[in-house]
Each structure stands twice: as C-alpha cells, then as structure tokens.
Design a protein around this motif. Sequence first.
Motif, mmCIF file in Angstrom:
data_model
loop_
_atom_site.group_PDB
_atom_site.id
_atom_site.type_symbol
_atom_site.label_atom_id
_atom_site.label_comp_id
_atom_site.label_asym_id
_atom_site.label_seq_id
_atom_site.Cartn_x
_atom_site.Cartn_y
_atom_site.Cartn_z
ATOM 1 N N ALA A 1 -4.997 -3.549 -2.907
ATOM 2 C CA ALA A 1 -4.290 -2.517 -2.300
ATOM 3 C C ALA A 1 -2.960 -2.859 -2.897
ATOM 4 O O ALA A 1 -2.421 -1.706 -3.561
ATOM 5 N N VAL A 2 -2.393 -3.735 -2.956
ATOM 6 C CA VAL A 2 -1.445 -4.226 -3.500
ATOM 7 C C VAL A 2 -1.157 -3.557 -4.875
ATOM 8 O O VAL A 2 -0.014 -3.584 -5.919
ATOM 9 N N GLY A 3 -1.566 -4.314 -6.005
ATOM 10 C CA GLY A 3 -1.761 -3.925 -7.041
ATOM 11 C C GLY A 3 -2.105 -2.557 -7.357
ATOM 12 O O GLY A 3 -1.581 -1.912 -8.280
ATOM 13 N N LEU A 4 -2.738 -1.876 -6.544
ATOM 14 C CA LEU A 4 -2.782 0.206 -6.660
ATOM 15 C C LEU A 4 -1.725 0.179 -6.453
ATOM 16 O O LEU A 4 -1.176 1.527 -6.793
ATOM 17 N N VAL A 5 -0.763 0.410 -5.455
ATOM 18 C CA VAL A 5 0.417 0.594 -5.269
ATOM 19 C C VAL A 5 1.358 0.659 -6.542
ATOM 20 O O VAL A 5 2.010 1.707 -7.057
ATOM 21 N N LEU A 6 1.080 -0.853 -7.058
ATOM 22 C CA LEU A 6 1.736 -1.101 -8.587
ATOM 23 C C LEU A 6 1.545 0.489 -9.727
ATOM 24 O O LEU A 6 2.249 1.180 -10.156
ATOM 25 N N CYS A 7 0.008 0.472 -9.249
ATOM 26 C CA CYS A 7 -0.684 1.145 -11.094
ATOM 27 C C CYS A 7 -0.139 2.537 -10.224
ATOM 28 O O CYS A 7 -0.751 3.235 -11.237
ATOM 29 N N TRP A 8 -0.919 2.642 -9.377
ATOM 30 C CA TRP A 8 -1.263 4.239 -8.772
ATOM 31 C C TRP A 8 0.242 5.083 -8.213
ATOM 32 O O TRP A 8 0.534 5.997 -8.881
ATOM 33 N N LEU B 1 4.604 -1.477 -0.812
ATOM 34 C CA LEU B 1 3.685 -2.825 -1.029
ATOM 35 C C LEU B 1 3.157 -3.147 0.560
ATOM 36 O O LEU B 1 2.144 -4.075 0.515
ATOM 37 N N LEU B 2 4.225 -3.628 1.401
ATOM 38 C CA LEU B 2 3.639 -4.199 2.754
ATOM 39 C C LEU B 2 2.501 -3.302 3.548
ATOM 40 O O LEU B 2 2.007 -3.586 3.963
ATOM 41 N N GLY B 3 3.160 -1.225 3.088
ATOM 42 C CA GLY B 3 1.857 -0.771 3.517
ATOM 43 C C GLY B 3 0.918 -0.522 3.487
ATOM 44 O O GLY B 3 -0.389 -0.166 3.906
ATOM 45 N N ALA B 4 0.225 -1.186 1.953
ATOM 46 C CA ALA B 4 -0.913 -1.192 1.351
ATOM 47 C C ALA B 4 -1.548 -2.275 2.081
ATOM 48 O O ALA B 4 -3.041 -2.495 2.744
ATOM 49 N N GLU C 1 -13.348 3.166 -1.502
ATOM 50 C CA GLU C 1 -12.913 2.367 -0.579
ATOM 51 C C GLU C 1 -11.498 1.266 -0.721
ATOM 52 O O GLU C 1 -10.659 1.230 0.799
ATOM 53 N N MET C 2 -11.114 0.877 -1.718
ATOM 54 C CA MET C 2 -9.596 -0.004 -2.388
ATOM 55 C C MET C 2 -9.038 0.834 -2.014
ATOM 56 O O MET C 2 -7.725 0.611 -1.803
ATOM 57 N N VAL C 3 -8.699 1.790 -2.962
ATOM 58 C CA VAL C 3 -8.154 3.153 -2.560
ATOM 59 C C VAL C 3 -7.365 3.913 -1.552
ATOM 60 O O VAL C 3 -6.727 3.948 -1.247
ATOM 61 N N ILE C 4 -8.876 4.206 -0.506
ATOM 62 C CA ILE C 4 -8.319 4.122 0.958
ATOM 63 C C ILE C 4 -7.320 2.940 1.304
ATOM 64 O O ILE C 4 -6.646 3.627 2.395
ATOM 65 N N PHE C 5 -7.610 2.386 1.282
ATOM 66 C CA PHE C 5 -6.194 1.055 2.016
ATOM 67 C C PHE C 5 -5.134 1.482 1.398
ATOM 68 O O PHE C 5 -4.318 1.571 2.273
ATOM 69 N N ALA C 6 -5.179 1.558 -0.086
ATOM 70 C CA ALA C 6 -3.654 1.437 -0.506
ATOM 71 C C ALA C 6 -2.947 3.085 -0.253
ATOM 72 O O ALA C 6 -1.458 3.683 0.433
ATOM 73 N N ALA C 7 -4.270 4.230 -0.182
ATOM 74 C CA ALA C 7 -3.734 5.246 0.403
ATOM 75 C C ALA C 7 -3.308 5.227 1.982
ATOM 76 O O ALA C 7 -2.225 5.878 2.640
#
Length: 379
Positions: A51-58, A301-304, A288-294
């Motif tokens: 999820a933290v990686g997706l915050v950076l990427c997405w 980053l902390l929200g993820a 599901e991993m995208v849902i975590f970040a969303a």
Amino acid sequence: MKNAYESLLGGKQGAIGLAVLAALVLLVFPLALDAFRLNMVGKYLSYAFVAVGLVLCWGYGGILSLGQGIFFGLGGYCMAMFLKLEASDPESTKIQSTPGIPDFMDWNQITELPLFWEPFHSFGFTLLAVILVPVALALVIGLAMFKRRVGDVYFSIVTQAIALILTVLIIGQQGLTGGVNGITDLKTLLGWDIRSDSAKTLLYFVNALLLFGCILLGRFILSSKLGRLLMAMRDKEERVRFSGYDVASFKIFVFCVAAAFSAVGGAMFTLQVGFMSPTFVGIVPSIEMVIFAAVGGRMSLLGAVYGALLVNYGKTYFSETFPELWLYLMGGLFIVVVMYIPNGLAGLWQSHGRPWLARLFDRRGSSSSVNARGQEDRP
C-alpha cells in the motif's frame, strides 16, 4: 538538520502522525494482543508495504498498477525457496526417494535440484534476490510500457495480464514451484525456529521497523525534486515532457521502488506466516492491495498503513462471520471509497478530524485563559 527533519518526518505534523502510528504498532498492539493475534497484525502490516508503494506509484505518480501481487509474490517466493531448502536437508528428507530436495519435487519425480534453486542455499543471495528479482521484472515492464508511452487504463490491464500469466506459470510448474499449494512447511531461518511464539513476536517487530523504514524513504522521495515532478507528471504529463524531462525514466524509477517495497512485504509475509502460494500473486489479491491504499488515502503514506490494517481486519472479521458475503462487502467498500471518500481515511482526517481537534484545543485554551483571568481578578 532542519532539512532532514522536514524531508524524513514531514515537519511537526508528520512527526506527530508517525509517532502515533509507531506507538500503536510498537506498543499498543504488542501489549494488548496475544501471540496469535499479534501475528495476524504482522501479516496485515506486510500488506502495508504494498500500500505504501502504491501511494508513491499511484497517488503521486498517477500509475495505477493492478499487478502489485506479482512483486509481493516474487519477494515471498524468493524467501520461501531459501527456507524450503533449509528445511529439506538430507536428514529431514531421508524417507524421500531423493533426499535433500524439497518434498514437492520428490512427489513429481524430480531427482535433482533445479539449477535456478541452487543459489538460494545462500541467505545473502536470497536477501539480494528478494529485492533484485522483482525490481528487474518491474524494470522490464516499465521499459516496455513507459518508453512507448503506454499508460492509464492500458497499463493497468497489462499488469493484470502479467499477474494472471505468472499465476498460471507457477501453478503449471508444480514440480519446480509447488504448484497450487505453493511452498509450505517452512520451519527455520538459519537454524532458528520461526514457528514459536517468541520468534513470531520478534519477526513482528522486524516487520514493523522495516515498514517504518519504507515510510521514511517514501517521505524522502516525495520531499525531493523527484516528488514534485511526480505530482506534475500526474496532473500535466505532456507539460513536464515538453519542459525537457524524461517522464518515462521517472515513471520507471517510482514503479521499481513500489515493486521493491512490495517484495519486502512478501518476504516478511512468508517469514511470519510460514508459506507462500500463487493465491497472493494473481489479479484478486492485486486489486485488494489497491483497495488498501484507496481506503487509507492514496496521497498518504501513513494512511496506507491504516487502510491495510482496517481492510484486512474487516476481511478477517467478515470472512469468519459472513463467509459467502465478504467478497461483496469488500467490493462495496471500494465503491463507497471511490465515490464518496476519494481521499480515504487520510482525507477524512484532513477535512473533519484535524479541524475538530483544532477547535477542541482552541476551546480548552480559551476556557483556561478565562479561568486564569478570573483567578487573577480575585482578591
């Protein structure tokens, strides 16, 4: 010193947010939960790497990858291969037709350890492979896609296709990968029994510290010039390109960083849970991993991390209570977040929580001032 404080901790507010999360993860959970529940939280935190990686990427880069399970699974499989070889010493496998190889290979009439398994006898090589193998694949995907300016929904579809292909490949090569069952029965790490409660507790803390390291690295990236360029590319990619910047290279870099974070999470998941299977590689876990970040907030980053904890707790609760409905509940949660809470939990905190807290402290401050003045006026 001030620059380091701003870039790594995000200033006063960022430092407070990080301290609250650290207190929750490093103090509250270990003190309040038994070993079994704490191990479950550790598993949830391993998903938070993705999820933290997706915050950076997405969130900041505008690159929606629906295949992060690829990198999570590759990191997990690299660690599982080392652990499986350690558990398959000749003494422990003497009842097999071919002692000294993993049991699933023996069941599939393989009589010699495959060549690509051999380097995983080394723990040092394994640690490097956990990072380098997923990053190498991310680099190949990035070069193939971003250099040709493939983006948006097309990139998301391609990553889904790659996740599906990798899942089919792992399942189809049962004698080399363990097939649909994955790599199981993992017992020790360098002779240390990872199945005991004390080991699981220690791995929980290692997992948490690595996660905080990734968060700090992510903050450092976002506070640099690269972070500002990522946001500019997300909003006005053509303008950034016409300004002379190599947009593709920046996208490849952040995609590889997200892949590395996911791989570390996969390796820690394998250590804490004791197995790795293709069920963590395919399309469904990637979504599901995208849902975590969303849910946590794709710009936080902390929200993820909070999103990963909340969604996985809900998944565990609903799958135990409503085993036939939890998938629909997960889908409904994603729809609600996208339609009504686009910035996730972090957005709710910014728009409602922080103003309410500020008003509360202002009210208390005003009351204290009034009381103080009243006491001063008394004879």
